[in-house]
Design a protein around this motif. Structure first.
Motif, PDB file in Angstrom:
ATOM      1  N   THR A  76      -7.386  10.412  -0.548  1.00 22.31           N
ATOM      2  CA  THR A  76      -7.633  11.309   0.586  1.00 22.31           C
ATOM      3  C   THR A  76      -7.433  12.741   0.117  1.00 22.31           C
ATOM      4  O   THR A  76      -6.473  13.049  -0.603  1.00 22.31           O
ATOM      5  CB  THR A  76      -6.664  10.995   1.742  1.00 22.31           C
ATOM      6  N   VAL A  77      -8.347  13.615   0.497  1.00 24.64           N
ATOM      7  CA  VAL A  77      -8.277  15.013   0.102  1.00 24.64           C
ATOM      8  C   VAL A  77      -6.968  15.627   0.609  1.00 24.64           C
ATOM      9  O   VAL A  77      -6.528  15.352   1.727  1.00 24.64           O
ATOM     10  CB  VAL A  77      -9.504  15.787   0.630  1.00 24.64           C
TER      11      VAL A  77
ATOM     12  N   SER B 291      -8.252   2.931   1.191  1.00 26.61           N
ATOM     13  CA  SER B 291      -9.544   3.323   1.764  1.00 26.61           C
ATOM     14  C   SER B 291     -10.345   4.127   0.737  1.00 26.61           C
ATOM     15  O   SER B 291      -9.881   4.397  -0.373  1.00 26.61           O
ATOM     16  CB  SER B 291      -9.326   4.164   3.026  1.00 26.61           C
ATOM     17  N   HIS B 292     -11.569   4.506   1.134  1.00 29.57           N
ATOM     18  CA  HIS B 292     -12.404   5.355   0.275  1.00 29.57           C
ATOM     19  C   HIS B 292     -12.090   6.835   0.478  1.00 29.57           C
ATOM     20  O   HIS B 292     -12.839   7.695  -0.003  1.00 29.57           O
ATOM     21  CB  HIS B 292     -13.892   5.085   0.553  1.00 29.57           C
ATOM     22  N   GLY B 293     -11.016   7.125   1.191  1.00 30.02           N
ATOM     23  CA  GLY B 293     -10.588   8.517   1.396  1.00 30.02           C
ATOM     24  C   GLY B 293     -10.319   8.860   2.842  1.00 30.02           C
ATOM     25  O   GLY B 293      -9.593   9.803   3.143  1.00 30.02           O
ATOM     26  N   CYS B 294     -10.947   8.105   3.764  1.00 32.54           N
ATOM     27  CA  CYS B 294     -10.689   8.347   5.184  1.00 32.54           C
ATOM     28  C   CYS B 294      -9.292   7.863   5.569  1.00 32.54           C
ATOM     29  O   CYS B 294      -8.655   7.105   4.836  1.00 32.54           O
ATOM     30  CB  CYS B 294     -11.739   7.632   6.040  1.00 32.54           C
ATOM     31  N   VAL B 295      -8.856   8.283   6.743  1.00 34.33           N
ATOM     32  CA  VAL B 295      -7.547   7.894   7.252  1.00 34.33           C
ATOM     33  C   VAL B 295      -7.762   6.849   8.341  1.00 34.33           C
ATOM     34  O   VAL B 295      -8.247   7.163   9.431  1.00 34.33           O
ATOM     35  CB  VAL B 295      -6.771   9.104   7.814  1.00 34.33           C
TER      36      VAL B 295
ATOM     37  N   TYR C 128     -14.596  13.137   5.252  1.00 34.93           N
ATOM     38  CA  TYR C 128     -13.279  12.573   5.535  1.00 34.93           C
ATOM     39  C   TYR C 128     -13.048  12.554   7.040  1.00 34.93           C
ATOM     40  O   TYR C 128     -13.226  13.574   7.724  1.00 34.93           O
ATOM     41  CB  TYR C 128     -12.186  13.392   4.843  1.00 34.93           C
ATOM     42  N   TYR C 129     -12.636  11.366   7.518  1.00 38.61           N
ATOM     43  CA  TYR C 129     -12.471  11.165   8.958  1.00 38.61           C
ATOM     44  C   TYR C 129     -11.163  10.426   9.262  1.00 38.61           C
ATOM     45  O   TYR C 129     -10.629   9.683   8.427  1.00 38.61           O
ATOM     46  CB  TYR C 129     -13.618  10.301   9.520  1.00 38.61           C
TER      47      TYR C 129
ATOM     48  N   VAL D 233       1.095   4.774  12.003  1.00 36.66           N
ATOM     49  CA  VAL D 233       0.953   4.197  10.674  1.00 36.66           C
ATOM     50  C   VAL D 233      -0.523   4.245  10.288  1.00 36.66           C
ATOM     51  O   VAL D 233      -1.400   3.919  11.101  1.00 36.66           O
ATOM     52  CB  VAL D 233       1.461   2.739  10.647  1.00 36.66           C
ATOM     53  N   CYS D 234      -0.785   4.640   9.074  1.00 33.21           N
ATOM     54  CA  CYS D 234      -2.191   4.769   8.647  1.00 33.21           C
ATOM     55  C   CYS D 234      -2.412   4.112   7.288  1.00 33.21           C
ATOM     56  O   CYS D 234      -1.470   3.732   6.592  1.00 33.21           O
ATOM     57  CB  CYS D 234      -2.587   6.244   8.574  1.00 33.21           C
ATOM     58  N   THR D 235      -3.686   3.986   6.923  1.00 30.33           N
ATOM     59  CA  THR D 235      -4.089   3.623   5.560  1.00 30.33           C
ATOM     60  C   THR D 235      -4.920   4.780   5.026  1.00 30.33           C
ATOM     61  O   THR D 235      -5.903   5.182   5.659  1.00 30.33           O
ATOM     62  CB  THR D 235      -4.893   2.317   5.552  1.00 30.33           C
TER      63      THR D 235
END
Length: 277
Positions: free
Chosen positions: A193-194, A250-254, A226-227, A183-185
Protein backbone atom coordinates in the motif's frame (compact mmCIF):
# COMPACT_ATOMS: atom_id res chain seq x y z
CA UNK A 1 -18.17 -5.65 144.43
CA UNK A 2 -17.86 -2.03 143.43
CA UNK A 3 -14.75 -2.87 141.41
CA UNK A 4 -16.59 -5.62 139.55
CA UNK A 5 -19.47 -3.30 138.71
CA UNK A 6 -16.99 -0.71 137.37
CA UNK A 7 -15.41 -3.28 135.03
CA UNK A 8 -18.81 -4.34 133.76
CA UNK A 9 -19.72 -0.74 133.15
CA UNK A 10 -16.52 -0.10 131.17
CA UNK A 11 -17.17 -3.22 129.08
CA UNK A 12 -20.71 -2.14 128.28
CA UNK A 13 -19.50 1.32 127.25
CA UNK A 14 -16.80 -0.22 124.99
CA UNK A 15 -19.35 -2.55 123.35
CA UNK A 16 -21.70 0.37 122.81
CA UNK A 17 -18.87 2.38 121.27
CA UNK A 18 -18.02 -0.40 118.85
CA UNK A 19 -21.63 -0.91 117.87
CA UNK A 20 -22.14 2.79 117.17
CA UNK A 21 -18.98 3.24 115.00
CA UNK A 22 -19.75 3.45 111.19
CA UNK A 23 -17.28 1.94 108.66
CA UNK A 24 -17.43 2.97 104.98
CA UNK A 25 -18.55 0.35 102.50
CA UNK A 26 -16.17 -0.61 99.66
CA UNK A 27 -16.80 1.13 96.31
CA UNK A 28 -19.00 -1.01 94.07
CA UNK A 29 -20.25 -1.08 90.47
CA UNK A 30 -17.44 1.13 89.15
CA UNK A 31 -17.54 1.68 85.39
CA UNK A 32 -16.86 4.35 82.77
CA UNK A 33 -19.46 5.39 80.23
CA UNK A 34 -18.04 6.39 76.85
CA UNK A 35 -20.28 8.59 74.71
CA UNK A 36 -18.89 7.55 71.31
CA UNK A 37 -16.70 4.86 69.82
CA UNK A 38 -15.62 7.20 66.99
CA UNK A 39 -14.92 10.93 67.13
CA UNK A 40 -13.50 13.61 64.83
CA UNK A 41 -10.35 15.62 65.45
CA UNK A 42 -11.12 19.02 66.96
CA UNK A 43 -13.93 17.68 69.16
CA UNK A 44 -14.08 16.77 72.86
CA UNK A 45 -13.86 13.24 74.14
CA UNK A 46 -16.25 12.86 77.09
CA UNK A 47 -16.21 10.11 79.74
CA UNK A 48 -18.30 9.64 82.86
CA UNK A 49 -17.48 7.43 85.86
CA UNK A 50 -20.36 5.63 87.57
CA UNK A 51 -19.92 3.98 90.98
CA UNK A 52 -21.54 3.53 94.39
CA UNK A 53 -19.88 4.82 97.54
CA UNK A 54 -19.47 7.93 99.70
CA UNK A 55 -17.29 11.04 99.47
CA UNK A 56 -15.66 9.79 96.27
CA UNK A 57 -12.86 11.47 94.36
CA UNK A 58 -11.61 10.71 90.86
CA UNK A 59 -8.13 10.70 89.35
CA UNK A 60 -8.24 10.60 85.54
CA UNK A 61 -5.58 9.60 83.03
CA UNK A 62 -6.02 9.62 79.25
CA UNK A 63 -4.01 7.43 76.89
CA UNK A 64 -3.36 7.69 73.18
CA UNK A 65 -2.19 4.55 71.38
CA UNK A 66 -1.54 2.96 74.81
CA UNK A 67 0.69 5.85 76.06
CA UNK A 68 -0.38 8.19 78.89
CA UNK A 69 -0.60 11.74 77.54
CA UNK A 70 -2.33 13.54 80.45
CA UNK A 71 -3.21 12.88 84.10
CA UNK A 72 -5.58 14.97 86.21
CA UNK A 73 -5.15 14.76 89.99
CA UNK A 74 -7.96 13.71 92.34
CA UNK A 75 -11.10 15.86 92.23
CA UNK A 76 -14.79 15.44 92.92
CA UNK A 77 -15.70 15.48 89.22
CA UNK A 78 -16.82 12.15 87.84
CA UNK A 79 -16.85 13.60 84.31
CA UNK A 80 -13.72 13.98 82.20
CA UNK A 81 -13.41 15.85 78.90
CA UNK A 82 -10.39 16.08 76.63
CA UNK A 83 -9.95 17.95 73.30
CA UNK A 84 -8.36 15.78 70.60
CA UNK A 85 -6.27 17.37 67.86
CA UNK A 86 -4.74 14.33 66.19
CA UNK A 87 -5.85 10.94 64.96
CA UNK A 88 -5.33 7.84 67.06
CA UNK A 89 -6.90 5.41 69.51
CA UNK A 90 -7.81 6.98 72.87
CA UNK A 91 -9.14 5.66 76.19
CA UNK A 92 -9.13 6.72 79.86
CA UNK A 93 -8.37 5.11 83.17
CA UNK A 94 -9.73 6.38 86.48
CA UNK A 95 -8.85 5.76 90.13
CA UNK A 96 -11.85 6.21 92.42
CA UNK A 97 -11.17 6.86 96.10
CA UNK A 98 -13.81 7.16 98.82
CA UNK A 99 -13.66 8.92 102.18
CA UNK A 100 -12.37 5.83 103.96
CA UNK A 101 -9.42 5.45 101.59
CA UNK A 102 -10.84 2.61 99.54
CA UNK A 103 -9.59 2.77 95.93
CA UNK A 104 -10.77 1.02 92.77
CA UNK A 105 -9.62 1.51 89.17
CA UNK A 106 -11.25 0.89 85.81
CA UNK A 107 -10.74 1.68 82.13
CA UNK A 108 -13.03 2.93 79.38
CA UNK A 109 -13.67 1.46 75.98
CA UNK A 110 -11.38 2.66 73.21
CA UNK A 111 -12.37 5.57 70.96
CA UNK A 112 -11.06 5.95 67.41
CA UNK A 113 -10.34 9.56 66.49
CA UNK A 114 -10.27 10.27 62.75
CA UNK A 115 -9.72 13.34 60.58
CA UNK A 116 -13.07 14.70 59.48
CA UNK A 117 -11.64 16.22 56.31
CA UNK A 118 -10.26 12.87 55.19
CA UNK A 119 -13.64 11.22 55.82
CA UNK A 120 -15.57 13.88 53.89
CA UNK A 121 -13.13 14.05 51.00
CA UNK A 122 -11.56 10.60 50.67
CA UNK A 123 -8.54 10.34 48.42
CA UNK A 124 -9.37 8.10 45.50
CA UNK A 125 -6.68 5.70 44.42
CA UNK A 126 -5.19 6.47 41.03
CA UNK A 127 -7.15 4.85 38.24
CA UNK A 128 -5.33 2.10 36.42
CA UNK A 129 -5.68 2.61 32.69
CA UNK A 130 -6.81 -0.28 30.56
CA UNK A 131 -4.92 -1.43 27.51
CA UNK A 132 -7.73 0.01 25.38
CA UNK A 133 -7.39 3.45 27.03
CA UNK A 134 -3.62 3.43 26.57
CA UNK A 135 -4.02 2.50 22.89
CA UNK A 136 -6.47 5.37 22.35
CA UNK A 137 -4.08 7.83 24.00
CA UNK A 138 -1.21 6.61 21.84
CA UNK A 139 -3.01 6.87 18.51
CA UNK A 140 -4.37 10.32 19.36
CA UNK A 141 -0.89 11.47 20.39
CA UNK A 142 0.47 10.19 17.07
CA UNK A 143 -1.87 12.24 14.87
CA UNK A 144 -2.01 15.31 17.14
CA UNK A 145 1.58 15.60 18.34
CA UNK A 146 3.95 13.30 16.49
CA UNK A 147 2.60 14.02 13.01
CA UNK A 148 0.47 17.12 13.66
CA UNK A 149 -1.96 16.05 10.95
CA UNK A 150 -4.67 18.27 9.51
CA UNK A 151 -7.66 17.72 7.22
CA UNK A 152 -9.99 19.80 5.08
CA UNK A 153 -12.95 18.15 6.78
CA UNK A 154 -13.77 17.30 10.39
CA UNK A 155 -12.56 13.75 9.82
CA UNK A 156 -9.10 12.19 9.47
CA UNK A 157 -8.03 8.64 8.52
CA UNK A 158 -4.81 6.94 9.56
CA UNK A 159 -3.90 3.58 7.99
CA UNK A 160 -1.30 1.79 10.13
CA UNK A 161 -0.01 -0.98 7.85
CA UNK A 162 2.31 -2.31 10.59
CA UNK A 163 -0.72 -3.20 12.71
CA UNK A 164 -3.24 -3.73 9.86
CA UNK A 165 -5.49 -1.10 11.42
CA UNK A 166 -7.49 1.86 10.15
CA UNK A 167 -8.20 4.65 12.65
CA UNK A 168 -10.94 7.24 12.06
CA UNK A 169 -10.68 10.53 13.94
CA UNK A 170 -13.12 13.40 14.36
CA UNK A 171 -12.32 16.99 15.31
CA UNK A 172 -9.64 19.32 14.01
CA UNK A 173 -5.88 19.81 13.93
CA UNK A 174 -4.22 19.07 17.30
CA UNK A 175 -7.62 18.08 18.74
CA UNK A 176 -8.40 14.83 16.93
CA UNK A 177 -10.39 12.27 18.95
CA UNK A 178 -10.56 8.62 17.95
CA UNK A 179 -14.02 7.83 16.58
CA UNK A 180 -13.65 4.33 15.16
CA UNK A 181 -10.99 1.72 14.55
CA UNK A 182 -11.16 -1.02 11.95
CA UNK A 183 -9.12 -4.12 11.22
CA UNK A 184 -7.90 -4.08 7.64
CA UNK A 185 -5.85 -6.02 5.09
CA UNK A 186 -3.25 -3.93 3.28
CA UNK A 187 -0.86 -4.63 0.42
CA UNK A 188 1.54 -7.57 0.40
CA UNK A 189 5.31 -7.09 0.14
CA UNK A 190 5.33 -7.26 -3.68
CA UNK A 191 2.40 -4.83 -4.02
CA UNK A 192 2.52 -2.67 -0.89
CA UNK A 193 0.00 0.00 0.00
CA UNK A 194 1.33 3.42 -0.94
CA UNK A 195 2.69 5.40 2.05
CA UNK A 196 2.25 9.13 2.64
CA UNK A 197 -0.47 11.74 2.99
CA UNK A 198 -3.45 11.77 0.62
CA UNK A 199 -7.10 12.86 0.40
CA UNK A 200 -10.37 11.11 -0.32
CA UNK A 201 -11.60 11.89 -3.83
CA UNK A 202 -14.52 9.91 -5.17
CA UNK A 203 -16.39 6.68 -4.52
CA UNK A 204 -18.55 4.02 -6.18
CA UNK A 205 -20.74 1.12 -4.98
CA UNK A 206 -18.50 -1.55 -6.58
CA UNK A 207 -14.90 -2.16 -7.53
CA UNK A 208 -14.11 -4.75 -10.20
CA UNK A 209 -10.63 -6.28 -10.40
CA UNK A 210 -8.47 -5.72 -13.47
CA UNK A 211 -9.13 -9.29 -14.67
CA UNK A 212 -12.83 -9.19 -13.82
CA UNK A 213 -12.66 -12.26 -11.59
CA UNK A 214 -13.52 -10.57 -8.26
CA UNK A 215 -15.47 -7.61 -6.99
CA UNK A 216 -15.54 -5.55 -3.80
CA UNK A 217 -18.22 -3.32 -2.31
CA UNK A 218 -18.08 0.38 -1.43
CA UNK A 219 -14.85 1.59 -2.99
CA UNK A 220 -13.52 4.95 -1.80
CA UNK A 221 -10.48 6.33 -3.63
CA UNK A 222 -7.62 8.07 -1.79
CA UNK A 223 -4.78 7.94 -4.38
CA UNK A 224 -4.42 6.69 -7.97
CA UNK A 225 -5.69 3.09 -8.05
CA UNK A 226 -5.67 2.75 -4.27
CA UNK A 227 -9.02 2.37 -2.55
CA UNK A 228 -10.74 1.50 0.67
CA UNK A 229 -13.18 -1.32 -0.11
CA UNK A 230 -14.77 -4.42 1.31
CA UNK A 231 -13.52 -7.99 1.41
CA UNK A 232 -13.62 -9.80 -1.95
CA UNK A 233 -16.66 -11.29 -3.69
CA UNK A 234 -16.92 -13.41 -6.81
CA UNK A 235 -17.38 -11.85 -10.23
CA UNK A 236 -21.14 -11.65 -9.70
CA UNK A 237 -20.81 -10.01 -6.30
CA UNK A 238 -22.93 -12.63 -4.58
CA UNK A 239 -20.43 -14.90 -2.80
CA UNK A 240 -17.49 -13.98 -0.56
CA UNK A 241 -14.28 -15.48 -1.92
CA UNK A 242 -11.73 -13.93 0.46
CA UNK A 243 -12.72 -12.63 3.90
CA UNK A 244 -9.24 -12.44 5.42
CA UNK A 245 -8.50 -9.31 7.50
CA UNK A 246 -5.56 -8.35 9.67
CA UNK A 247 -3.12 -9.48 6.96
CA UNK A 248 -0.86 -7.93 4.32
CA UNK A 249 -1.91 -9.68 1.11
CA UNK A 250 -3.83 -7.27 -1.13
CA UNK A 251 -2.62 -5.68 -4.37
CA UNK A 252 -2.30 -2.38 -2.50
CA UNK A 253 -5.87 -1.45 -1.63
CA UNK A 254 -7.10 -1.37 1.95
CA UNK A 255 -9.69 -4.11 2.50
CA UNK A 256 -12.26 -3.82 5.28
CA UNK A 257 -15.28 -5.71 6.51
CA UNK A 258 -18.43 -4.95 4.52
CA UNK A 259 -19.82 -2.95 7.47
CA UNK A 260 -16.66 -0.85 7.90
CA UNK A 261 -16.29 -0.25 4.16
CA UNK A 262 -19.90 0.97 4.02
CA UNK A 263 -19.31 3.26 7.01
CA UNK A 264 -16.42 4.98 5.25
CA UNK A 265 -18.45 5.10 2.01
CA UNK A 266 -21.40 6.74 3.85
CA UNK A 267 -19.71 9.06 6.34
CA UNK A 268 -16.26 10.08 5.10
CA UNK A 269 -16.58 13.08 2.74
CA UNK A 270 -14.29 13.93 -0.13
CA UNK A 271 -11.21 16.02 0.81
CA UNK A 272 -10.78 14.07 4.05
CA UNK A 273 -7.08 13.58 4.80
CA UNK A 274 -5.67 10.03 4.67
CA UNK A 275 -2.35 9.29 6.32
CA UNK A 276 -0.73 5.90 5.51
CA UNK A 277 2.26 4.71 7.48
Amino acid sequence: MIKFKSCVLYLLVFIFFLSSTSYGQPITNAQIVTEKQTEFTGNLLRFKALSEGSNMQYKWSILKDSCVIYTKDYSESNVFEYPVTSEGTYYVGVSIKDGDGNVVTCESQKVSVVDKIKIETPIEPPKVKTAEEIDIENVQAYVNNTKNLSSQTDRLIWVDTAKNMVYIFKGKSKEWKLEKKMVCTDGKDSTPTVKGDFTVKGRAPWLTSYNGKVKAKYKVNFYGNYYFHSILFDSKGTRVVDSRLGKSLSHGCVRLSVEDAKWIYDYIPDKTAVHVS
